[in-house]
Design a protein around this motif. Structure first.
Motif, PDB file in Angstrom:
ATOM      1  N   ARG A  54     -14.557 -57.519  12.578  1.00 49.54           N
ATOM      2  CA  ARG A  54     -14.927 -56.131  12.914  1.00 49.54           C
ATOM      3  C   ARG A  54     -14.923 -55.237  11.684  1.00 49.54           C
ATOM      4  O   ARG A  54     -15.801 -54.392  11.514  1.00 49.54           O
ATOM      5  CB  ARG A  54     -13.962 -55.572  13.970  1.00 49.54           C
ATOM      6  N   ALA A  55     -13.916 -55.414  10.830  1.00 53.50           N
ATOM      7  CA  ALA A  55     -13.797 -54.550   9.657  1.00 53.50           C
ATOM      8  C   ALA A  55     -14.920 -54.789   8.651  1.00 53.50           C
ATOM      9  O   ALA A  55     -15.435 -53.838   8.063  1.00 53.50           O
ATOM     10  CB  ALA A  55     -12.444 -54.764   8.985  1.00 53.50           C
ATOM     11  N   LEU A  56     -15.321 -56.044   8.473  1.00 56.85           N
ATOM     12  CA  LEU A  56     -16.245 -56.382   7.398  1.00 56.85           C
ATOM     13  C   LEU A  56     -17.680 -56.636   7.830  1.00 56.85           C
ATOM     14  O   LEU A  56     -18.609 -56.453   7.043  1.00 56.85           O
ATOM     15  CB  LEU A  56     -15.746 -57.638   6.663  1.00 56.85           C
ATOM     16  N   ILE A  57     -17.868 -57.085   9.070  1.00 58.35           N
ATOM     17  CA  ILE A  57     -19.211 -57.523   9.478  1.00 58.35           C
ATOM     18  C   ILE A  57     -19.829 -56.612  10.532  1.00 58.35           C
ATOM     19  O   ILE A  57     -20.888 -56.027  10.312  1.00 58.35           O
ATOM     20  CB  ILE A  57     -19.186 -58.979  10.016  1.00 58.35           C
ATOM     21  N   THR A  58     -19.175 -56.505  11.687  1.00 55.14           N
ATOM     22  CA  THR A  58     -19.817 -55.801  12.801  1.00 55.14           C
ATOM     23  C   THR A  58     -19.608 -54.293  12.787  1.00 55.14           C
ATOM     24  O   THR A  58     -20.377 -53.564  13.402  1.00 55.14           O
ATOM     25  CB  THR A  58     -19.309 -56.347  14.153  1.00 55.14           C
ATOM     26  N   GLY A  59     -18.540 -53.836  12.103  1.00 54.34           N
ATOM     27  CA  GLY A  59     -18.276 -52.398  12.080  1.00 54.34           C
ATOM     28  C   GLY A  59     -17.800 -51.837  13.405  1.00 54.34           C
ATOM     29  O   GLY A  59     -17.771 -50.620  13.600  1.00 54.34           O
ATOM     30  N   GLU A  60     -17.426 -52.709  14.342  1.00 57.35           N
ATOM     31  CA  GLU A  60     -16.915 -52.234  15.633  1.00 57.35           C
ATOM     32  C   GLU A  60     -15.568 -51.552  15.442  1.00 57.35           C
ATOM     33  O   GLU A  60     -14.856 -51.838  14.474  1.00 57.35           O
ATOM     34  CB  GLU A  60     -16.754 -53.421  16.591  1.00 57.35           C
ATOM     35  N   PRO A  61     -15.208 -50.674  16.369  1.00 56.28           N
ATOM     36  CA  PRO A  61     -13.918 -49.978  16.242  1.00 56.28           C
ATOM     37  C   PRO A  61     -12.744 -50.956  16.240  1.00 56.28           C
ATOM     38  O   PRO A  61     -12.773 -51.978  16.924  1.00 56.28           O
ATOM     39  CB  PRO A  61     -13.867 -49.092  17.491  1.00 56.28           C
ATOM     40  N   LEU A  62     -11.740 -50.614  15.458  1.00 61.29           N
ATOM     41  CA  LEU A  62     -10.500 -51.385  15.418  1.00 61.29           C
ATOM     42  C   LEU A  62      -9.430 -50.572  16.130  1.00 61.29           C
ATOM     43  O   LEU A  62      -9.110 -49.464  15.725  1.00 61.29           O
ATOM     44  CB  LEU A  62     -10.084 -51.647  13.971  1.00 61.29           C
ATOM     45  N   THR A  63      -8.888 -51.159  17.196  1.00 57.41           N
ATOM     46  CA  THR A  63      -7.915 -50.456  18.025  1.00 57.41           C
ATOM     47  C   THR A  63      -6.720 -51.366  18.304  1.00 57.41           C
ATOM     48  O   THR A  63      -6.732 -52.544  17.945  1.00 57.41           O
ATOM     49  CB  THR A  63      -8.550 -50.065  19.375  1.00 57.41           C
ATOM     50  N   GLU A  64      -5.712 -50.806  18.986  1.00 57.23           N
ATOM     51  CA  GLU A  64      -4.586 -51.635  19.416  1.00 57.23           C
ATOM     52  C   GLU A  64      -5.059 -52.739  20.347  1.00 57.23           C
ATOM     53  O   GLU A  64      -4.537 -53.848  20.332  1.00 57.23           O
ATOM     54  CB  GLU A  64      -3.522 -50.776  20.111  1.00 57.23           C
ATOM     55  N   SER A  65      -6.053 -52.451  21.151  1.00 61.69           N
ATOM     56  CA  SER A  65      -6.610 -53.452  22.056  1.00 61.69           C
ATOM     57  C   SER A  65      -7.222 -54.614  21.264  1.00 61.69           C
ATOM     58  O   SER A  65      -7.069 -55.779  21.634  1.00 61.69           O
ATOM     59  CB  SER A  65      -7.661 -52.809  22.961  1.00 61.69           C
ATOM     60  N   THR A  66      -7.905 -54.289  20.162  1.00 64.18           N
ATOM     61  CA  THR A  66      -8.447 -55.327  19.282  1.00 64.18           C
ATOM     62  C   THR A  66      -7.325 -56.220  18.783  1.00 64.18           C
ATOM     63  O   THR A  66      -7.421 -57.451  18.796  1.00 64.18           O
ATOM     64  CB  THR A  66      -9.149 -54.686  18.060  1.00 64.18           C
ATOM     65  N   ALA A  67      -6.246 -55.584  18.340  1.00 61.92           N
ATOM     66  CA  ALA A  67      -5.103 -56.322  17.809  1.00 61.92           C
ATOM     67  C   ALA A  67      -4.477 -57.204  18.874  1.00 61.92           C
ATOM     68  O   ALA A  67      -4.194 -58.390  18.639  1.00 61.92           O
ATOM     69  CB  ALA A  67      -4.066 -55.341  17.259  1.00 61.92           C
ATOM     70  N   ASP A  68      -4.257 -56.640  20.057  1.00 61.80           N
ATOM     71  CA  ASP A  68      -3.618 -57.407  21.133  1.00 61.80           C
ATOM     72  C   ASP A  68      -4.484 -58.591  21.558  1.00 61.80           C
ATOM     73  O   ASP A  68      -3.974 -59.687  21.812  1.00 61.80           O
ATOM     74  CB  ASP A  68      -3.329 -56.503  22.339  1.00 61.80           C
ATOM     75  N   SER A  69      -5.797 -58.391  21.606  1.00 66.21           N
ATOM     76  CA  SER A  69      -6.708 -59.486  21.964  1.00 66.21           C
ATOM     77  C   SER A  69      -6.667 -60.594  20.916  1.00 66.21           C
ATOM     78  O   SER A  69      -6.654 -61.782  21.243  1.00 66.21           O
ATOM     79  CB  SER A  69      -8.143 -58.972  22.107  1.00 66.21           C
ATOM     80  N   ALA A  70      -6.639 -60.213  19.637  1.00 67.05           N
ATOM     81  CA  ALA A  70      -6.581 -61.204  18.562  1.00 67.05           C
ATOM     82  C   ALA A  70      -5.285 -62.002  18.631  1.00 67.05           C
ATOM     83  O   ALA A  70      -5.285 -63.228  18.457  1.00 67.05           O
ATOM     84  CB  ALA A  70      -6.707 -60.505  17.208  1.00 67.05           C
ATOM     85  N   ALA A  71      -4.185 -61.328  18.927  1.00 68.41           N
ATOM     86  CA  ALA A  71      -2.892 -62.015  19.042  1.00 68.41           C
ATOM     87  C   ALA A  71      -2.897 -62.974  20.233  1.00 68.41           C
ATOM     88  O   ALA A  71      -2.432 -64.120  20.122  1.00 68.41           O
ATOM     89  CB  ALA A  71      -1.765 -60.987  19.181  1.00 68.41           C
ATOM     90  N   ARG A  72      -3.444 -62.519  21.368  1.00 75.56           N
ATOM     91  CA  ARG A  72      -3.503 -63.387  22.566  1.00 75.56           C
ATOM     92  C   ARG A  72      -4.385 -64.602  22.326  1.00 75.56           C
ATOM     93  O   ARG A  72      -4.065 -65.718  22.752  1.00 75.56           O
ATOM     94  CB  ARG A  72      -4.007 -62.597  23.781  1.00 75.56           C
ATOM     95  N   LEU A  73      -5.509 -64.401  21.655  1.00 70.93           N
ATOM     96  CA  LEU A  73      -6.419 -65.499  21.340  1.00 70.93           C
ATOM     97  C   LEU A  73      -5.700 -66.579  20.518  1.00 70.93           C
ATOM     98  O   LEU A  73      -5.749 -67.765  20.841  1.00 70.93           O
ATOM     99  CB  LEU A  73      -7.632 -64.976  20.565  1.00 70.93           C
TER     100      LEU A  73
END
Length: 197
Positions: A165-184
């Motif tokens: 998200r940070a480097l390619i897609t430019g999508e927002p980075l949120t706590e939800s992003t973080a939690d999803s990445a951790a769960r994955l």
């Protein structure tokens, strides 16, 4: 008779120069950074900078290592799910900070054909992954993850969606992003995908 430097001046100058380095990287990128610009921003003479850091890449590596260490604490909550979530949330906050933007500027310089940063700079983030390995190792010891789980691969899997998200897609980075990445990453670990052969 020479007078001694005022107490605290050394650490204050060091902190000012490292902060100025991070700010310059964040705002102008790796290729544009010069010791002269850093010195001017820190309010010191360039010889003061050169006395402590022999060249700009040593200065950059020191500044980035300090930034990562200060802004990405290694959690120890006693449970792998909350440790990974905390680590991922810290990463999301850090990626959006001046220190995070500075690291991204350095890493992107090679990708867009600018001068490649030396390995000492590129190793800053790898060192931080190594520093976070105990989070996974403690979880293995508590029986929360399969024995033989490759801690580095688990952590790389967790940070990958954040950096996408940070480097390619430019999508927002949120706590939800973080939690999803951790769960994955945790789901993949429980499925045994990171077990060493």
């Amino acid at each position: 008779m020479s007078s001694a430097a005022p107490p605290g001046r050394g650490p204050k100058v060091r902190a000012a120069v490292l902060a100025a380095t991070v700010d310059e990287l964040s705002e102008h990128g790796y290729a544009a950074l010069t010791v002269e610009k850093v010195a001017r921003r820190a309010g010191v003479h360039k010889t003061t900078v050169y006395r402590r850091w022999p060249d700009r890449d040593v200065l950059i590596a020191d500044a980035l290592a300090e930034s990562v260490a200060a802004d990405l604490p290694i959690p120890d909550t006693g449970a792998i799910d909350s440790d990974l979530s905390s680590l991922a949330r810290s990463l999301v906050v850090w990626v959006k900070s001046p220190g995070g933007r500075a690291i991204l500027a350095v890493m992107l310089s090679d990708a867009v054909g600018l001068a490649r940063p030396p390995d000492q700079i590129r190793h800053v983030f790898r060192d931080r992954i190594r520093g976070a390995l105990p989070v996974v190792e403690r979880a293995i010891g508590r029986g929360e993850l399969p024995t033989g789980t490759n801690a580095a691969e688990l952590l790389k899997t967790m940070v990958a969606p954040i950096y996408l998200r940070a480097l390619i897609t430019g999508e927002p980075l949120t706590e939800s992003t973080a939690d999803s990445a951790a769960r994955l990453a945790l789901t993949a670990a429980h499925a045994g995908l990171f077990e060493s052969e």
